[in-house]
Enzyme design. Sequence first.
Site, PDB file in Angstrom:
ATOM      1  N   ASP A  44      64.843 -56.362  93.199  1.00 20.32           N
ATOM      2  CA  ASP A  44      63.597 -55.674  93.116  1.00 20.32           C
ATOM      3  C   ASP A  44      63.899 -54.352  92.202  1.00 20.32           C
ATOM      4  OD1 ASP A  44      62.581 -57.225  95.351  1.00 20.32           O
ATOM      5  OD2 ASP A  44      62.667 -55.591  96.593  1.00 20.32           O
ATOM      6  N   HIS A  95      56.088 -56.874  91.542  1.00 16.36           N
ATOM      7  CA  HIS A  95      56.474 -55.643  92.492  1.00 16.36           C
ATOM      8  C   HIS A  95      55.501 -54.380  92.358  1.00 16.36           C
ATOM      9  CE1 HIS A  95      58.972 -54.073  95.604  1.00 16.36           C
ATOM     10  NE2 HIS A  95      59.821 -53.215  95.024  1.00 16.36           N
ATOM     11  N   HIS A  99      54.853 -49.218  91.741  1.00 12.91           N
ATOM     12  CA  HIS A  99      55.968 -48.923  92.882  1.00 12.91           C
ATOM     13  C   HIS A  99      55.357 -47.636  93.613  1.00 12.91           C
ATOM     14  CE1 HIS A  99      59.620 -48.803  95.154  1.00 12.91           C
ATOM     15  NE2 HIS A  99      59.521 -50.340  94.748  1.00 12.91           N
ATOM     16  N   HIS A 189      68.790 -54.770  95.011  1.00  9.17           N
ATOM     17  CA  HIS A 189      68.177 -53.930  93.999  1.00  9.17           C
ATOM     18  C   HIS A 189      68.901 -54.054  92.757  1.00  9.17           C
ATOM     19  CE1 HIS A 189      66.433 -52.917  98.019  1.00  9.17           C
ATOM     20  NE2 HIS A 189      65.131 -52.696  97.369  1.00  9.17           N
TER      21      HIS A 189
HETATM   22 ZN   LIG Z   1      60.971 -51.469  95.478  1.00  8.32          ZN
END
Ligand SMILES: [Zn+2]
Length: 226
Positions: A44, A95, A99, A189
Amino acid sequence: MNPALYLGVVPAAWAAYTWGSHLLGSGVVWRAPRSERLAALTFDDGPDPRHTPRVLDILARAEVRATFFLIGRRADAQPSLARRIAEEGHDLGNHTYSHRSLWLCGPRETEREIARGHAAVAAAAGKAPRFFRAPWGLTNLAMFPALRRLGTPCVMWTVQPEGQRAASPELQIRRVARRMRPGAILDLHDADGVPGAGARLVEALPGLIAALADSGYTLAPLRDLL
Ligand SMILES: [Zn+2]
């Protein structure tokens, strides 16, 4: 409206819109079918100019295909990295554009965050994202129709080696070893939300892939898992 009533109605409506979406979220995927010893690595918050190229190098060396949930704004800023992810055979996910927590977005803002993120990833990578993941896993009721229009299911995760608090590379590998099961979706991540997350991931990833291979897992992109 009577202020006392207003104070009751607004939180109730907000709770239905946010918490309620999690109760009704039958369209949200948290794991793949358990029958096979397959698992998925998902990344992500990129693309990140420091960490994403190193993650891609590690995956290429290990011959592993994964899934990258890109932030639209970052894909706009790093189109060559977004394109490299697609060209190396990884799956793309949206995503959101910036964010933002969907718990803080009304229906129109939700639609905009999702549609703009989708378009930005598609334009940068040259390929439309197949999946969506909500920031912090927080959804709302407006998310589902927006995702249906784009044909991108919301995919969350089964195992998160590092959540909101920093975890050393060793701890991340131990957590994965303990919590893995067939069909698991790992949430990693390749950019910093939590400070230092990207660097810790780059350190942990080779050991993590090796530990999963030792346990007999085949790592696959989400398109093969779901
Ligand atoms: Zn995120």
